[in-house]
Design an enzyme around this catalytic site. Structure first.
Site, mmCIF file in Angstrom:
data_model
loop_
_atom_site.group_PDB
_atom_site.id
_atom_site.type_symbol
_atom_site.label_atom_id
_atom_site.label_comp_id
_atom_site.label_asym_id
_atom_site.label_seq_id
_atom_site.Cartn_x
_atom_site.Cartn_y
_atom_site.Cartn_z
ATOM 1 N N ASN A 17 37.504 41.389 28.732
ATOM 2 C CA ASN A 17 38.664 40.842 28.013
ATOM 3 C C ASN A 17 38.256 40.177 26.704
ATOM 4 O O ASN A 17 39.065 39.529 26.058
ATOM 5 C CB ASN A 17 39.371 39.795 28.877
ATOM 6 C CG ASN A 17 39.861 40.364 30.182
ATOM 7 O OD1 ASN A 17 40.370 41.482 30.224
ATOM 8 N ND2 ASN A 17 39.695 39.631 31.263
ATOM 9 N N HIS B 266 50.934 37.736 37.162
ATOM 10 C CA HIS B 266 49.587 37.441 37.663
ATOM 11 C C HIS B 266 49.605 36.612 38.963
ATOM 12 O O HIS B 266 50.498 35.788 39.164
ATOM 13 C CB HIS B 266 48.857 36.658 36.567
ATOM 14 C CG HIS B 266 47.392 36.510 36.759
ATOM 15 N ND1 HIS B 266 46.824 35.384 37.298
ATOM 16 C CD2 HIS B 266 46.357 37.349 36.471
ATOM 17 C CE1 HIS B 266 45.503 35.515 37.326
ATOM 18 N NE2 HIS B 266 45.189 36.707 36.826
ATOM 19 N N GLU C 16 54.647 37.127 31.859
ATOM 20 C CA GLU C 16 53.486 37.260 30.978
ATOM 21 C C GLU C 16 53.994 37.841 29.670
ATOM 22 O O GLU C 16 55.069 38.432 29.632
ATOM 23 C CB GLU C 16 52.459 38.221 31.597
ATOM 24 C CG GLU C 16 51.850 37.691 32.876
ATOM 25 C CD GLU C 16 50.822 38.655 33.486
ATOM 26 O OE1 GLU C 16 50.207 39.442 32.739
ATOM 27 O OE2 GLU C 16 50.646 38.610 34.705
ATOM 28 N N SER D 86 48.610 42.494 32.224
ATOM 29 C CA SER D 86 47.197 42.880 32.275
ATOM 30 C C SER D 86 46.945 44.239 32.908
ATOM 31 O O SER D 86 45.950 44.873 32.604
ATOM 32 C CB SER D 86 46.387 41.810 32.984
ATOM 33 O OG SER D 86 46.935 41.556 34.250
ATOM 34 N N ASP E 140 53.206 33.277 29.887
ATOM 35 C CA ASP E 140 51.749 33.321 30.071
ATOM 36 C C ASP E 140 51.182 34.282 29.018
ATOM 37 O O ASP E 140 51.357 35.491 29.115
ATOM 38 C CB ASP E 140 51.438 33.790 31.494
ATOM 39 C CG ASP E 140 49.937 33.860 31.775
ATOM 40 O OD1 ASP E 140 49.145 34.020 30.821
ATOM 41 O OD2 ASP E 140 49.556 33.783 32.953
ATOM 42 N N HIS F 201 46.734 37.422 27.728
ATOM 43 C CA HIS F 201 46.206 38.613 27.044
ATOM 44 C C HIS F 201 46.743 38.787 25.622
ATOM 45 O O HIS F 201 46.382 39.741 24.944
ATOM 46 C CB HIS F 201 46.506 39.870 27.861
ATOM 47 C CG HIS F 201 45.739 39.922 29.134
ATOM 48 N ND1 HIS F 201 44.439 40.355 29.203
ATOM 49 C CD2 HIS F 201 46.076 39.556 30.393
ATOM 50 C CE1 HIS F 201 44.001 40.268 30.450
ATOM 51 N NE2 HIS F 201 44.980 39.792 31.188
ATOM 52 N N LYS G 258 39.922 34.917 27.136
ATOM 53 C CA LYS G 258 40.022 36.348 26.876
ATOM 54 C C LYS G 258 39.698 36.627 25.404
ATOM 55 O O LYS G 258 38.542 36.543 25.026
ATOM 56 C CB LYS G 258 41.348 36.858 27.380
ATOM 57 C CG LYS G 258 41.265 36.841 28.921
ATOM 58 C CD LYS G 258 42.482 37.059 29.687
ATOM 59 C CE LYS G 258 42.089 37.024 31.164
ATOM 60 N NZ LYS G 258 43.165 36.647 32.042
HETATM 61 C C1 LIG Z 1 43.242 35.980 33.324
HETATM 62 C C2 LIG Z 1 44.616 35.507 33.575
HETATM 63 C C3 LIG Z 1 44.853 34.236 34.101
HETATM 64 C C4 LIG Z 1 43.745 33.355 34.616
HETATM 65 O O1 LIG Z 1 43.002 32.828 33.598
HETATM 66 P P1 LIG Z 1 41.507 32.329 33.879
HETATM 67 O O2 LIG Z 1 41.200 31.450 32.743
HETATM 68 O O3 LIG Z 1 40.656 33.549 33.943
HETATM 69 O O4 LIG Z 1 41.539 31.605 35.201
HETATM 70 C C5 LIG Z 1 46.168 33.807 34.212
HETATM 71 N N1 LIG Z 1 47.192 34.609 33.837
HETATM 72 C C6 LIG Z 1 46.999 35.848 33.358
HETATM 73 C C7 LIG Z 1 48.161 36.680 32.967
HETATM 74 C C8 LIG Z 1 45.702 36.339 33.216
HETATM 75 O O5 LIG Z 1 45.508 37.572 32.769
#
Ligand SMILES: *Cc1c(COP(=O)(O)O)cnc(C)c1O
Length: 383
Positions: free
Chosen positions: A44, A130, A174, A178, A203, A206, A237
């Site tokens: 990522n 997620h 999101e 992802s 969220d 990404h 990421k």
């Molecule tokens: C990766 C991810 C998370 C978690 O984040 P980390 O910092 O890796 O714990 C939360 N939400 C989404 C949509 C993600 O892709």
């Protein structure tokens, strides 16, 4: 113990057993795993920022100045002025009044949702959200309604039917998904939020660093920053570091400092990590060519596969190629790995059972020639 053995042998039989493979080298999208070198299509670190010399230098300075760990939680003596600076920079980046740094995206989601919502409230959640979002909702005790992925009609129907009898209500999605690589229809979701008196949480894990004029995410790109109450995202990421953030009103962050258990009961992130994250925000703002070039590469790769009639999804730097059966997908991943491309076969339970897929995470450091070689290798798989 027998239950555990049965679980493991069943997973193995179905080709679903997961295991860890040590990586001995990783830089600029190359990895060495078990003594074999690959082009990494599973990371990522989209913009290659984890290896950026200015970021490494900032981390080193903080490491020398403050040592390896922060020594305490934020509410004890672990709240370095660097943490506060990062929170100011994040609030500014997201054009919000305030921001709070969390130790990971997982901790942010479970903590924020469960602190702000509870029994008597309800949460409308995209079906592909997620795991950390789902866990946060379960932990909160609020009633969960899952709407079909990116299906505004379904969300509206659920809001109309269910919203009234609950006290507080949240819509959560999101911004870039992802496993699908597609983006949420934010403007339409915002319109529904206003009509049905809900809060909205986004969220941007990404999307942070990839979308928007300053690179802050999809809310910026779609011009809805001021309409989204709670913007969460990660530094882990595209920003190449570690940790997560929430940008919102000052009232909300003041409350979370006092009520959010995953924030309160955990040691603060190390100063070197915070310094890297700070530098990464600065670089993302300053170097928009990185995200532009990345999205151009993704567009080139996706269109080439589409032209060959393959089932490629999404529109972002994440390019999923749906194959269907788990075994065939695993074989395809193995074939591509033998050719020197490291990527993941994503299968049940991460995605629906008949939609096993190869997931290509593009990076700025994949050059056109590498992408062309990968496209040729994919065509040889004979999907
Ligand atoms: C990766 C991810 C998370 C978690 O984040 P980390 O910092 O890796 O714990 C939360 N939400 C989404 C949509 C993600 O892709």
């Amino acid at each position: 113990m027998e239950a555990i053995e049965n679980f493991l042998s069943k997973r193995k039989e179905q080709g679903l057993l997961r295991y860890l493979r040590p990586v001995s080298f990783r830089k600029n999208s190359r990895v060495i795993i078990d003594n074999k070198e690959y082009f990494d299509f599973s990371s990522n670190d989209y913009l290659g920022l984890s290896g950026h010399p200015e970021i490494i230098e900032s981390a080193k300075i903080a490491l020398d100045a403050f040592g390896s760990g922060s020594g305490a939680s934020r509410l004890m003596s672990g709240s370095f002025s660097l943490h506060h600076k990062l929170e100011e920079a994040t609030a500014d980046f997201k054009q919000k009044e305030s921001a709070l740094v969390f130790n990971s995206g997982y901790q942010a989601n479970i903590g924020i949702i469960s602190a702000l919502f509870g029994k008597g409230d309800c949460v409308f959640s995209d079906r592909l959200n997620h795991a950390s979002i789902i866990d946060g909702i379960i932990l909160s005790g609020a009633r969960m309604f899952r709407f079909r992925h990116n299906d505004i009609g379904h969300l509206k129907e659920l809001l109309r039917k269910e919203r009234k009898i609950f006290k507080n209500s949240l819509i959560i999605t999101e911004s870039v998904f992802s496993m699908e690589g597609d983006t949420a229809p934010l403007k339409e979701i915002v319109a529904l939020k206003e009509r049905y008196d809900c809060q909205i949480m986004l969220d941007e894990a990404h999307a942070t660093g990839i979308y928007g004029e300053n690179g802050s995410g999809l809310a910026e790109e779609d011009g809805v920053l001021d309409k989204v109450d709670l913007i969460m995202g990660t530094f882990s990421k595209a920003l190449g570091g570690f940790g997560a953030y929430l940008a919102s009103s000052k009232k909300i962050t003041d409350y979370l400092i006092n009520a959010c258990r995953s924030f309160i009961y955990s040691t603060a992130l190390p100063p070197a990590v915070i310094a890297s994250n700070l530098k990464a925000i600065e670089l993302v703002k300053k170097e928009p060519w990185r995200r532009k070039e990345l999205l151009e590469k993704a567009w080139f790769f996706r269109s080439a596969l589409k032209e060959k009639g393959l089932d490629v999804r999404g529109s972002s730097q994440i390019v999923p190629l749906v194959i269907g059966k788990t075994q065939r997908t695993l074989e395809a991943a193995r074939f591509l790995q033998e050719k020197g491309f490291y990527l993941l076969a994503v299968r049940y339970p991460t995605v629906p059972e008949k939609e096993a897929r190869l997931r290509f995470s593009l990076s700025l450091y994949h050059d056109k020639e590498t992408l062309e070689r990968l496209i040729n290798a994919i065509l040889q798989v004979g999907i």
